[in-house]
Design an enzyme around this catalytic site. Structure first.
Site, PDB file in Angstrom:
ATOM      1  N   LYS A 121       0.780  -1.236   0.253  1.00  0.00           N
ATOM      2  CA  LYS A 121       0.111   0.008   0.265  1.00  0.00           C
ATOM      3  C   LYS A 121       1.012   1.018   0.092  1.00  0.00           C
ATOM      4  CE  LYS A 121      -2.330   2.700   2.343  1.00  0.00           C
ATOM      5  NZ  LYS A 121      -1.931   4.197   1.876  1.00  0.00           N
ATOM      6  N   GLU A 153      10.138   0.572  10.884  1.00  0.00           N
ATOM      7  CA  GLU A 153      10.974   1.894  10.621  1.00  0.00           C
ATOM      8  C   GLU A 153      10.288   2.931  11.014  1.00  0.00           C
ATOM      9  OE1 GLU A 153      13.790   0.906  10.099  1.00  0.00           O
ATOM     10  OE2 GLU A 153      13.860  -1.187   9.410  1.00  0.00           O
ATOM     11  N   CYS A 180      13.906   9.827   7.537  1.00  0.00           N
ATOM     12  CA  CYS A 180      13.577   9.648   9.118  1.00  0.00           C
ATOM     13  C   CYS A 180      15.158   9.899   9.667  1.00  0.00           C
ATOM     14  CB  CYS A 180      13.301   8.186   9.076  1.00  0.00           C
ATOM     15  SG  CYS A 180      11.787   7.769   8.402  1.00  0.00           S
ATOM     16  N   GLU A 214      10.438  15.127  16.220  1.00  0.00           N
ATOM     17  CA  GLU A 214      11.117  14.776  14.976  1.00  0.00           C
ATOM     18  C   GLU A 214      10.528  16.048  14.055  1.00  0.00           C
ATOM     19  OE1 GLU A 214       9.624  11.458  12.523  1.00  0.00           O
ATOM     20  OE2 GLU A 214      11.745  11.350  11.860  1.00  0.00           O
TER      21      GLU A 214
HETATM   22  C1  SIN Z   1      14.549   7.343   5.589  1.00  0.00           C
HETATM   23  O1  SIN Z   1      15.201   7.596   6.415  1.00  0.00           O
HETATM   24  O2  SIN Z   1      13.233   7.773   5.520  1.00  0.00           O
HETATM   25  C2  SIN Z   1      15.327   6.532   4.396  1.00  0.00           C
HETATM   26  C3  SIN Z   1      16.380   6.980   4.252  1.00  0.00           C
HETATM   27  C4  SIN Z   1      17.428   6.085   3.543  1.00  0.00           C
HETATM   28  O3  SIN Z   1      17.209   4.922   3.213  1.00  0.00           O
HETATM   29  O4  SIN Z   1      18.318   6.556   3.073  1.00  0.00           O
END
Ligand code: SIN
Length: 495
Positions: free
Chosen positions: A186, A264, A298, A396
């Site tokens: 998705k 993640e 992230c 964040e």
């Molecule tokens: C992420 O942090 O959203 C992924 C960043 C990456 O894989 O380089």
């Protein structure tokens, strides 16, 4: 109303707007649709069907039916399909990058980088699929042998974010296919087109029907689809990239079927710049980390701590580097940074900035909204002398605001870095092995990046600790998240 593929697109087959089920782009019976908008121009570029709950159930069942056959394919054959997909992505790189920029807003150079990065997972796992080794263990009973096998978990649900519409899908699908799992994916409602283009290429690469199903939902009906995927007994694992609160909800929903999970989630990455660093490297790499995808990753730096001996110089060079940015439509040549995905991202940057200023932070670079370019454009801001209790150091940001503060003492700053529920990435800039090793060992993050601002790679185990989640994507460990260990005890072998 139908929206046609962009003129510049060479392979028009890559422009798909319907769900991909059993290797076909199907016409949904749903009467509702949602729009995909180019965040740079604010123009509608596509209209996708809003799939019904019944359609999601059928798609899950199709992934389940496909698993029985796909799990029995030979690892070398799966390897060939993965390798073919890698080649096809490279053959279509320009087109895939164009689609990505149109739906996400990042600049074309970054989009090409992402397509290359995304494809690298297929190359990597084409090799790993042949290397999912088991073990022979000597048991206490001398007549027996214990053998372990790594078995595919089954159907996996992949819930993907907007910020890497290609690479987050490939990072999850590649190990799943390598071991014989089938996937139902998705994509984020804002960026579904890259996953659909990938679906088209997966069929070309020879993946059988049902091995890759892509379902579509608007932002409003995303919770319904997420819940269905998490609660389904047909699905044995969910891999999610997104925010920590949503991750916690999905975990609760998955508990009824005790699913294997990879999460993640959010980050609050610190950068620690020591007096003994290579200052030029520290500045340019901190900029690369902070402003990659305009702060929408992230692992982007959220807190920049600079030791007092290099603080002033670091701040002034940091500001000079930001002045070189060219913000604009990601498709225009020379543009270094495109736009944000939506205005919510801008609101968060502004509120964190106001909070820090009220608490005493000072302006290093005055950024702000760029209405002349469009409502999603924002020129990066940087603050210095940011007080440690500012929101920007605790939440964040996910946007183009750099927050810098001074520190004196290594242990003091280590404590501050670890004083957060998050633990995804951290960055250390130093030329001293002692500082590097000490920080690498004691920073409470799943990944530590030393003397570089961009550290991710298909061969790196990507993942966090604490409320940044669990599970590792990519690398040799990426296989483990999609397999379980089966133990076979061979009895009386010396009869
Ligand atoms: C992420 O942090 O959203 C992924 C960043 C990456 O894989 O380089």
């Amino acid at each position: 109303m139908p929206y046609s593929p962009p003129e510049q697109l060479k392979n028009k087959n890559l422009w798909q707007t319907n769900p991909f089920i059993n290797n076909e782009f199907i016409t949904s019976p749903s009467t509702k649709t949602f729009q995909v908008v180019n965040p740079a121009t604010e123009q509608i570029i596509a209209e996708c069907p809003e799939q019904t709950a019944e359609e999601i159930d059928e798609a899950i069942k199709s992934s389940y039916d496909a698993f029985e056959k796909f799990r029995k394919t030979h690892p070398h054959d799966r390897s060939k399909m993965l390798r073919k997909l890698y080649n096809l992505i490279h053959e279509n790189l320009e087109d895939l990058a164009l689609i990505l920029t149109l739906e996400n807003g990042k600049c074309l150079t970054d989009a090409k980088g992402e397509i290359n990065y995304g494809a690298s997972y297929f190359e990597w796992f084409a090799e790993e699929s042949k290397r999912t080794y088991g073990e022979v263990i000597q048991p206490t009973n001398p007549n027996n042998k214990i053998i372990t096998l790594k078995q595919p978990v089954g159907v996996v649900g992949l819930l993907c974010p907007f910020n890497f519409p290609n690479a987050m899908s490939t990072r999850k699908a590649a190990p799943a296919w390598a071991v014989g799992c089938t996937c139902i994916l998705k994509p984020d409602a804002q960026t579904p087109l890259s996953s659909l283009a990938l679906a088209y290429l997966s069929k070309e690469a020879g993946f059988p029907p049902g091995v890759f199903n892509v379902v579509l939902a608007s932002t409003e009906s995303t919770p319904m689809v997420g819940k269905k995927i998490c609660e389904s007994n047909y699905i044995k694992k969910v891999s999610f990239t997104g925010s920590t609160p949503v991750g916690k909800l999905l975990m609760q929903q998955s508990s009824s079927s005790l699913k294997k999970l990879s999460m993640e989630l959010g980050g609050n990455a610190p950068i620690i710049v020591f007096d003994d660093c290579d200052l030029e490297l520290a500045v340019t790499q901190s900029i690369a980390s902070k402003f990659r995808s305009l702060g929408q990753t992230c692992v982007c730096a959220n807190r920049i701590f600079v030791q007092s001996g290099v603080y002033d110089k670091f701040c002034s060079r940091f500001a000079e580097e930001i002045a070189r940015f060219k913000i604009g439509n990601g498709l225009e040549s020379g543009v270094t940074h495109g736009c944000l995905i939506n205005t919510k991202a801008i609101d968060k940057v502004e509120s964190q900035m106001q909070d820090a200023l009220q608490k005493g932070a000072k302006i290093l670079v005055k950024g702000g909204k760029l209405p002349e370019l469009g409502k999603n454009f924002y020129s990066p801001s940087a603050l210095y002398d940011v007080p440690y209790d500012s929101l920007v150091f605790h939440e964040e940001t996910f946007g183009p605001l750099a927050a810098i503060a001074k520190f004196e003492n290594r242990d003091e700053i280590l404590k501050i870095c670890n004083d957060t529920p998050y633990g995804l990435a951290s960055y250390v800039f130093s030329e001293s092995l002692n500082n590097i090793w000490y920080m690498s060992e004691y920073l409470e993050t799943g990944m530590v990046s030393v003397n570089t601002g961009v550290f991710t790679d298909c061969s790196l185990p990507f993942g966090g600790v604490k409320e940044s989640g669990f599970g590792r994507e990519g690398s040799l460990h990426g296989i483990d998240d999609y397999t379980y260990v089966k133990s076979i005890n061979l009895g009386n072998v010396y009869r």
